[in-house]
Design an enzyme around this catalytic site. Structure first.
Site, PDB file in Angstrom:
ATOM      1  N   ASP A  14      60.350 -50.821   7.768  1.00  0.00           N
ATOM      2  CA  ASP A  14      60.216 -49.966   6.642  1.00  0.00           C
ATOM      3  C   ASP A  14      59.724 -48.468   7.177  1.00  0.00           C
ATOM      4  OD1 ASP A  14      59.850 -48.998   4.020  1.00  0.00           O
ATOM      5  OD2 ASP A  14      57.941 -49.998   3.634  1.00  0.00           O
ATOM      6  N   ASP A  16      58.478 -44.965   5.724  1.00  0.00           N
ATOM      7  CA  ASP A  16      58.286 -44.188   4.216  1.00  0.00           C
ATOM      8  C   ASP A  16      57.450 -42.973   4.664  1.00  0.00           C
ATOM      9  OD1 ASP A  16      56.760 -43.298   1.866  1.00  0.00           O
ATOM     10  OD2 ASP A  16      57.566 -45.312   1.135  1.00  0.00           O
ATOM     11  N   ASP A 226      56.004 -48.527   9.007  1.00  0.00           N
ATOM     12  CA  ASP A 226      54.978 -49.470   8.278  1.00  0.00           C
ATOM     13  C   ASP A 226      54.786 -50.728   8.888  1.00  0.00           C
ATOM     14  OD1 ASP A 226      53.406 -50.699   6.494  1.00  0.00           O
ATOM     15  OD2 ASP A 226      54.410 -50.202   4.631  1.00  0.00           O
TER      16      ASP A 226
END
Length: 327
Positions: A14, A16, A226
């Site tokens: 992930d 972000d 992440d």
């Protein structure tokens, strides 16, 4: 239910924009552009590069918000447990990279003094083609040498924050050893040719250069992911094709070749959103381009339906005037 058991999971990353330093000072489209750099680094340098996955095993998904999800569907990793996935995370993030492993020492000379053998040791630089973090750090040395070559000390301090804690004299000594000619060649010319740190006349100068590699170069090659998401073998990830509740944008799966030209503010805007104008109250000045149309304004404005959905989802707009718009 008692017969159910965990049988495997994709390796998921992930990315972000929240994790990028300075993201709070960026506009939405600036964050999207910056996080794409991290995605390309993860996919090309680490997953397809260092780790050797095939592009057919990767599924790249725009999250609908401020980043991307990368799914690695490969039976070689599907059964990995959390601690094993954590090791992959540490590699990609450059966590606790051991510089004594990257730059090992070797003995280059023996000297006998009063019956005692003293040996001279020097740090080695990984050769070309070393691969992995060793290759990255070799590239980093070349970059750092060129970056510092024409800058004075105040500019260096501005460009390389790690130098803030060191005196001008120490920095000047390191620079002299790197760039002052000794015959026809300078110390920096010889570093990557001889693959050893033998140009420094004082260990403190060498330690300063190694410190720059640790604090300025590793962050340039690591990937901002992440980390808990990848280590979690039971993590639920947003479903491709669904809509993100905080942006109204679509969660879009794509191939690697689609990533370079992908523009979330055009390609992830659902087709069901029309160009029909809707009156909204913009909480603050807005300047954004969606579907190729620049949308600007503040206060009560009319914007296309697709922009209204996006701005309301991000709480930058409401359908009615709010007297205290900051709450």
């Amino acid at each position: 239910m008692e017969e159910k058991k965990w049988i495997g999971a994709d390796l998921i990353f992930d990315l972000d924009a929240d994790h990028i330093p300075g993201a709070d000072q960026m506009s939405y489209d600036e964050m999207l552009a910056r996080i794409k750099i991290e995605v390309l680094r993860l996919v090309d340098d680490f997953l397809l590069g260092d780790l050797g996955f095939d592009v057919s095993h990767l599924k790249i998904v725009f999250s609908g918000g401020r980043g991307y999800h990368i799914h690695v569907h490969d039976e070689r990793v599907s059964s990995l447990k959390s601690h094993e996935r954590r090791e992959i995370v540490d590699y990609i993030a450059g966590n606790n990279l051991n510089l004594d492993w990257v730059f090992p020492t070797k003995t280059v000379n023996y000297k006998e003094i009063k019956g005692r053998i003293q040996e001279s040791r020097v740090r080695c630089i990984p050769p070309k083609g070393a691969g992995g973090w060793k290759e990255k750090m070799r590239i980093g040395i070349a970059w750092l040498i060129e970056e510092m070559r024409s800058l004075d000390i105040p500019d260096l301090r501005s460009r390389l924050p790690y130098l803030a804690g060191y005196s001008d004299a120490l920095i000047a000594g390191m620079l002299k050893d790197l760039y002052e000619k000794r015959g026809e060649r300078s110390g920096s010319d010889m570093l990557l040719e001889k693959n050893i740190f033998d140009c420094f006349t004082n260990k403190r100068y060498e330690d300063l250069f190694i410190g720059l590699l640790e604090h300025e170069i590793i962050p340039r090659f690591r990937c901002e992911i992440d980390e808990p998401v990848t280590a979690d073998i039971k993590r639920l990830i947003r479903l491709p094709g669904s809509l993100h509740g905080k942006s109204g944008l679509k969660v879009v799966p794509m191939e690697r070749d689609d990533l370079d030209g992908f523009n979330p503010l055009s390609d992830a805007v659902p087709e069901m959103y029309t160009d029909k104008e809707i009156e909204v109250y913009l909480r603050r000045n807005v300047d954004i381009t969606m579907r190729g149309k620049r949308i600007t304004g503040e206060g009560i404005c009319k914007v296309p339906e697709y922009a209204a959905m996006f701005l309301i989802g991000r709480r930058e707009a409401t359908l009615e005037f709010v007297e205290n718009s900051e709450q």
